[in-house]
Scaffold this active site. Structure first.
Site, short mmCIF file in Angstrom:
data_model
loop_
_atom_site.label_atom_id
_atom_site.label_comp_id
_atom_site.label_asym_id
_atom_site.label_seq_id
_atom_site.Cartn_x
_atom_site.Cartn_y
_atom_site.Cartn_z
N HIS A 222 0.83 -1.21 0.00
CA HIS A 222 0.00 0.00 0.00
C HIS A 222 0.86 1.26 0.00
O HIS A 222 2.05 1.21 0.32
CB HIS A 222 -0.94 0.02 1.21
CG HIS A 222 -0.21 0.05 2.53
ND1 HIS A 222 0.30 -1.08 3.13
CD2 HIS A 222 0.13 1.09 3.33
CE1 HIS A 222 0.91 -0.75 4.26
NE2 HIS A 222 0.82 0.58 4.41
N ASP A 224 0.85 4.85 1.90
CA ASP A 224 0.20 5.39 3.10
C ASP A 224 -0.76 6.54 2.78
O ASP A 224 -1.84 6.65 3.37
CB ASP A 224 1.26 5.85 4.11
CG ASP A 224 1.88 4.65 4.84
OD1 ASP A 224 1.35 3.53 4.70
OD2 ASP A 224 2.89 4.84 5.53
N HIS A 280 4.83 0.10 -0.09
CA HIS A 280 5.48 -0.86 0.82
C HIS A 280 4.51 -1.91 1.36
O HIS A 280 3.30 -1.79 1.19
CB HIS A 280 6.12 -0.11 1.99
CG HIS A 280 5.13 0.67 2.82
ND1 HIS A 280 4.79 1.97 2.53
CD2 HIS A 280 4.40 0.34 3.91
CE1 HIS A 280 3.90 2.40 3.41
NE2 HIS A 280 3.64 1.42 4.26
N ARG A 290 5.46 -9.36 16.84
CA ARG A 290 6.13 -8.15 16.33
C ARG A 290 5.35 -6.92 16.78
O ARG A 290 4.14 -6.84 16.56
CB ARG A 290 6.14 -8.23 14.80
CG ARG A 290 6.72 -7.01 14.06
CD ARG A 290 6.25 -7.11 12.62
NE ARG A 290 7.02 -6.32 11.67
CZ ARG A 290 6.68 -5.09 11.30
NH1 ARG A 290 5.63 -4.48 11.84
NH2 ARG A 290 7.38 -4.47 10.37
O1 LIG Z 1 4.69 -1.95 10.90
C1 LIG Z 1 5.28 -1.64 9.88
O2 LIG Z 1 6.44 -1.93 9.65
C2 LIG Z 1 4.54 -0.86 8.80
C3 LIG Z 1 3.13 -0.61 9.06
C4 LIG Z 1 2.49 0.18 7.95
O3 LIG Z 1 2.79 0.00 6.82
C5 LIG Z 1 1.52 1.19 8.28
O4 LIG Z 1 1.19 1.40 9.46
O5 LIG Z 1 1.05 1.86 7.34
FE LIG Z 2 2.10 1.72 5.65
#
Ligand SMILES: O=C(O)CCC(=O)C(=O)O
Ligand SMILES: [Fe+2]
Length: 316
Positions: A222, A224, A280, A290
């Site tokens: 996606h 952001d 990403h 995690r």
């Molecule tokens: O937790 C992560 O490494 C990325 C999370 C993510 O892509 C987001 O919160 O938009």
């Molecule tokens: Fe993200």
């Protein structure tokens, strides 16, 4: 003992000598000849397999590059990028908030391990009262939204969680957020007074459990800015260690020539512009748990949110 253990198989010592094929030559001397002992079929298969491995090695090498390894300590590693035209077009109208150029940075020296432990304690204290049935849970200190079962509850409206979060918890969140904000301002050459905390801002907990609802599917690629339209600068603070606390779960930027990965590490801060230049995803977590915190900033004052505080509790 006549038997020798090789490659998990017991072979007779005499067979081993045969395989190496010590043969008498004309002078009656023993000379090793390995090739003559191996059938051509086996040799040609070996050559084919070796060639395939070489091809795979050289082609896959260029598809994935590790930008930040878990065992490294980075004091500001940077990767410059071309801003996407949509991102530039949108952000250009905000004076003092336009980045000098689009980039990605990783810092391991901004957020301390003590701060990480405090943020982890906040996440665990809240999630004990909830958690998704699937592999991804979030707790958002601003809106109060927290995953529970297949939905979300509001931590500020639940009697059982009344005053769960203390002044110290909110102070910790605020001081980490301020550090992140100044890091973004310094490194993107923007005015710290022109970037504002925006919604959502949350801590995530990811596991290998199967997704139950679409909210559990954290692994989709996606942008952001599309997922969260108010975002202009994204930051991620990692609260657990890749390959120590969990396996899988690397952060991956999808780029034209190769993908770029960041291995999460306690206290690692990653910042990047939120446009299409930074498409990403997060790899599926294979085992362990995690934790990460997403904090984002907007240039649009109308999308600004107040720092989360104890005033959020509105239970009579
Ligand atoms: O937790 C992560 O490494 C990325 C999370 C993510 O892509 C987001 O919160 O938009
Ligand atoms: Fe993200």
């Amino acid at each position: 003992m006549n038997d020798i253990k090789r490659r998990g198989k017991l072979v007779k010592k005499s067979d081993t000598v045969n395989e190496l094929n010590f043969k008498d030559n004309k002078n009656g001397k023993h000379k090793p000849s390995i090739h003559k002992g191996l059938p051509l079929r086996v040799l040609s298969r070996g050559v084919v397999i070796a060639s395939l491995l070489i091809v795979v090695y050289f082609t896959s090498k260029d598809e994935l590059r590790t930008f930040a390894r878990q065992n490294e300590v980075l004091s500001g590693k940077v990767q410059p990028l071309q801003c996407s035209p949509q991102y530039l077009k949108e952000i250009n109208s905000y004076d003092g908030c336009v980045p000098k150029s689009c980039k990605r940075f990783v810092f391991d020296t901004v957020v301390s391990l003590t701060e990480v432990e405090g943020l982890l304690a906040i996440a665990k204290k809240g999630l004990k009262h909830g958690r998704s049935l699937g592999g991804a849970s979030v707790i958002d200190l601003h809106s109060g939204a927290m995953s529970k079962g297949q939905a979300f509850i509001n931590i500020y409206e639940s009697h059982s969680m009344k005053n769960l979060f203390t002044e110290d918890d909110f102070n910790l969140y605020r001081s980490v957020k301020e550090k992140v904000k100044y890091t973004i301002a310094n490194h993107f050459n923007v005015n710290a007074d022109k970037i504002y905390l925006t919604h959502p801002t949350f801590i995530s907990e990811m596991t290998s459990r199967n997704a139950v609802t679409k909210h559990d599917e954290y692994w989709h690629s996606h942008v952001d800015k599309e997922t969260y339209p108010s975002f202009h600068y994204t930051s991620l603070v990692y609260l657990s260690d890749y390959n120590i606390n969990f396996e899988g779960g690397r952060f991956v930027f999808i780029d034209e020539k190769y993908n770029t990965t960041i291995e999460p590490k306690k206290g690692r801060l990653s910042i990047f512009t939120s446009g299409h230049e930074n498409l990403h995803f997060v790899e599926k977590v294979k085992s362990g748990v995690r934790y990460a915190m997403t904090i984002a900033f907007t240039c649009d004052k109308k999308q600004a949110i107040q720092d989360p505080s104890i005033d959020k509790y509105n239970i009579p």
